[in-house]
Design a protein around this motif. Structure first.
Motif, PDB file in Angstrom:
ATOM      1  N   ALA A   7       0.832  -1.206   0.000  1.00  0.00           N
ATOM      2  CA  ALA A   7       0.000   0.000   0.000  1.00  0.00           C
ATOM      3  C   ALA A   7       0.866   1.255   0.000  1.00  0.00           C
ATOM      4  CB  ALA A   7      -0.924  -0.004   1.216  1.00  0.00           C
ATOM      5  N   PHE A   8       1.971   1.229   0.732  1.00  0.00           N
ATOM      6  CA  PHE A   8       2.892   2.370   0.738  1.00  0.00           C
ATOM      7  C   PHE A   8       3.528   2.565  -0.629  1.00  0.00           C
ATOM      8  CE2 PHE A   8       2.515   3.246   5.140  1.00  0.00           C
ATOM      9  CZ  PHE A   8       3.229   4.398   5.411  1.00  0.00           C
ATOM     10  N   ALA A   9       3.958   1.465  -1.243  1.00  0.00           N
ATOM     11  CA  ALA A   9       4.573   1.563  -2.567  1.00  0.00           C
ATOM     12  C   ALA A   9       3.583   2.126  -3.574  1.00  0.00           C
ATOM     13  CB  ALA A   9       5.073   0.189  -3.013  1.00  0.00           C
ATOM     14  N   ASN A  10       2.332   1.662  -3.520  1.00  0.00           N
ATOM     15  CA  ASN A  10       1.303   2.171  -4.427  1.00  0.00           C
ATOM     16  C   ASN A  10       1.041   3.646  -4.175  1.00  0.00           C
ATOM     17  OD1 ASN A  10       1.002  -0.378  -5.536  1.00  0.00           O
ATOM     18  ND2 ASN A  10      -0.740  -0.923  -4.234  1.00  0.00           N
ATOM     19  N   PHE A  11       1.053   4.027  -2.909  1.00  0.00           N
ATOM     20  CA  PHE A  11       0.774   5.422  -2.551  1.00  0.00           C
ATOM     21  C   PHE A  11       1.879   6.347  -3.044  1.00  0.00           C
ATOM     22  CE2 PHE A  11       0.961   8.894   0.665  1.00  0.00           C
ATOM     23  CZ  PHE A  11      -0.254   9.496   0.346  1.00  0.00           C
ATOM     24  N   ILE A  12       3.121   5.918  -2.913  1.00  0.00           N
ATOM     25  CA  ILE A  12       4.240   6.733  -3.401  1.00  0.00           C
ATOM     26  C   ILE A  12       4.111   6.946  -4.903  1.00  0.00           C
ATOM     27  CG2 ILE A  12       6.745   6.783  -3.749  1.00  0.00           C
ATOM     28  CD1 ILE A  12       6.927   5.299  -0.995  1.00  0.00           C
ATOM     29  N   ASP A  13       3.726   5.890  -5.622  1.00  0.00           N
ATOM     30  CA  ASP A  13       3.494   6.038  -7.062  1.00  0.00           C
ATOM     31  C   ASP A  13       2.351   7.009  -7.332  1.00  0.00           C
ATOM     32  OD1 ASP A  13       5.521   4.334  -7.824  1.00  0.00           O
ATOM     33  OD2 ASP A  13       4.209   2.574  -8.005  1.00  0.00           O
ATOM     34  N   ARG A  14       1.317   6.928  -6.511  1.00  0.00           N
ATOM     35  CA  ARG A  14       0.123   7.750  -6.723  1.00  0.00           C
ATOM     36  C   ARG A  14       0.396   9.236  -6.513  1.00  0.00           C
ATOM     37  NH1 ARG A  14      -2.950   4.915  -3.613  1.00  0.00           N
ATOM     38  NH2 ARG A  14      -3.408   3.448  -5.273  1.00  0.00           N
ATOM     39  N   ILE A  15       1.302   9.575  -5.614  1.00  0.00           N
ATOM     40  CA  ILE A  15       1.571  10.991  -5.370  1.00  0.00           C
ATOM     41  C   ILE A  15       2.743  11.510  -6.205  1.00  0.00           C
ATOM     42  CG2 ILE A  15       0.598  10.901  -3.049  1.00  0.00           C
ATOM     43  CD1 ILE A  15       3.455  10.880  -1.918  1.00  0.00           C
ATOM     44  N   SER A  16       3.455  10.618  -6.891  1.00  0.00           N
ATOM     45  CA  SER A  16       4.564  11.041  -7.750  1.00  0.00           C
ATOM     46  C   SER A  16       4.039  11.486  -9.105  1.00  0.00           C
ATOM     47  CB  SER A  16       5.561   9.893  -7.934  1.00  0.00           C
ATOM     48  OG  SER A  16       6.135   9.503  -6.697  1.00  0.00           O
ATOM     49  N   LEU A  17       4.820  12.295  -9.813  1.00  0.00           N
ATOM     50  CA  LEU A  17       4.401  12.760 -11.127  1.00  0.00           C
ATOM     51  C   LEU A  17       4.298  11.601 -12.104  1.00  0.00           C
ATOM     52  CD1 LEU A  17       6.349  16.085 -11.788  1.00  0.00           C
ATOM     53  CD2 LEU A  17       4.259  15.699 -10.481  1.00  0.00           C
ATOM     54  N   THR A  18       3.305  11.671 -12.976  1.00  0.00           N
ATOM     55  CA  THR A  18       3.185  10.701 -14.054  1.00  0.00           C
ATOM     56  C   THR A  18       4.216  11.025 -15.135  1.00  0.00           C
ATOM     57  OG1 THR A  18       1.591  12.021 -15.290  1.00  0.00           O
ATOM     58  CG2 THR A  18       0.707  10.526 -13.604  1.00  0.00           C
ATOM     59  N   ASN A  19       4.404  10.108 -16.072  1.00  0.00           N
ATOM     60  CA  ASN A  19       5.307  10.374 -17.197  1.00  0.00           C
ATOM     61  C   ASN A  19       4.837  11.586 -17.985  1.00  0.00           C
ATOM     62  OD1 ASN A  19       6.947   8.191 -16.564  1.00  0.00           O
ATOM     63  ND2 ASN A  19       5.883   6.787 -17.935  1.00  0.00           N
ATOM     64  N   THR A  20       3.517  11.699 -18.152  1.00  0.00           N
ATOM     65  CA  THR A  20       2.959  12.844 -18.881  1.00  0.00           C
ATOM     66  C   THR A  20       3.274  14.146 -18.164  1.00  0.00           C
ATOM     67  OG1 THR A  20       1.164  11.492 -19.785  1.00  0.00           O
ATOM     68  CG2 THR A  20       0.829  13.890 -19.756  1.00  0.00           C
TER      69      THR A  20
END
Length: 289
Positions: A7-20
């Motif tokens: 869940a933490f790993a997913n959350f870090i991805d969710r708050i990080s900038l997307t490639n776009t």
């Protein structure tokens, strides 16, 4: 069911900038430089020398939502043009704003305080910090009251890069987690303050971000007066009132107690309870199912 670590790993991805969004950051910096070079060419009495990303965008610690992008425009002191603006930096800002309005299709451009802002109808706005290079160290930036202050985003970035070398790749996600926690809970600290505090607080980091957050909560209250690593702004906590300090310290103490309970729940295999507790601290975007 996802584990708490997942869940933490997913959350870090969710708050990080997307490639776009990362492409948007790069393209808007490039476009800003094009606008400035059209407005202030080499033939101008105020030619722009270079335009670089600064702040969280440069240091790789931006989190969503992507609201604004910071760039620094360094101008050349051609024929001593700085003297014209030594005591009227506001006029310097207004000159840049007016020139950009004449050389871009952007409908709204503002100039206030220390920056010129390009307001985009979609995506992130761009804040331009216009500077002159001092003969010693750092750059002169409009102060907002007609004078100048010294800034040095390159020194700040170099310091952060050094801390990343010392602490490893886990520093960046920890900064992002701390920033999101700060924004969820009153936003008492500036983005840069959170970065320096976090990078100073830790002496080592590993991949257990849950335990690291507990450590952050335990010690952050003692690091409010971390110094600007560039050496120009003094204590980054100088403007924080006593009431805000007390409120911040009370809040991180509460967060630490909740983190201890979340870690205990994870240890006994109760990931649902651990994630429920972390969601209180990290906000509704934290995935709990």
């Amino acid at each position: 069911m996802t584990t708490t670590a997942q869940a933490f790993a997913n959350f870090i991805d969710r708050i990080s900038l997307t490639n776009t969004q990362q492409v948007e950051v790069s393209s808007k910096r490039t476009k800003t430089e094009e606008y400035l070079r059209m407005a202030f060419p080499l033939s101008s009495d105020l030619p722009v020398r270079r335009v670089i990303l600064i702040g969280s965008a440069d240091r790789g610690t931006l989190i969503r939502p992507l609201d604004d992008i910071d760039v620094m425009a360094q101008f050349t002191d051609k024929d001593g043009v700085f003297e014209r603006y030594r005591s009227t930096s506001g006029a310097f800002l207004q000159r840049i704003r007016t020139a950009l309005q004449a050389n871009t299709s952007i409908a709204s451009i503002g100039a206030r305080g220390q920056a010129v802002r390009l307001f985009y109808t979609s995506g992130a706005h761009v804040d331009i910090a216009p500077t002159f290079k001092w003969s010693t160290t750092g750059y002169g930036l409009p102060s907002g009251n007609g004078g100048w202050i010294t800034t040095d985003p390159e020194a700040q970035a170099a310091w952060m890069a050094g801390r990343r070398t010392t602490l490893g790749a886990h520093l960046t996600p920890m900064v992002k987690l701390a920033k999101r926690w700060n924004s969820v809970h009153s936003g008492r600290l500036s983005s840069y303050h959170v970065e320096v505090l976090t990078a100073t607080l830790f002496t080592s980091l590993n991949g257990n971000h849950r335990d690291a957050m507990k450590v952050w909560f335990e010690h952050a209250g003692s690091y409010l007066d971390v110094q600007d690593p560039a050496g120009h702004s003094g204590s980054l906590g100088a403007s924080i009132t006593q009431a805000s300090r007390q409120a911040f310290r009370a809040r991180v103490a509460e967060a630490k107690a909740r983190a201890v309970n979340a870690l205990a729940a994870e240890e006994r295999g109760d990931h649902a309870e651990a994630k429920r507790l972390w969601k209180i601290e990290l906000g509704d975007e934290f995935y709990v199912s």
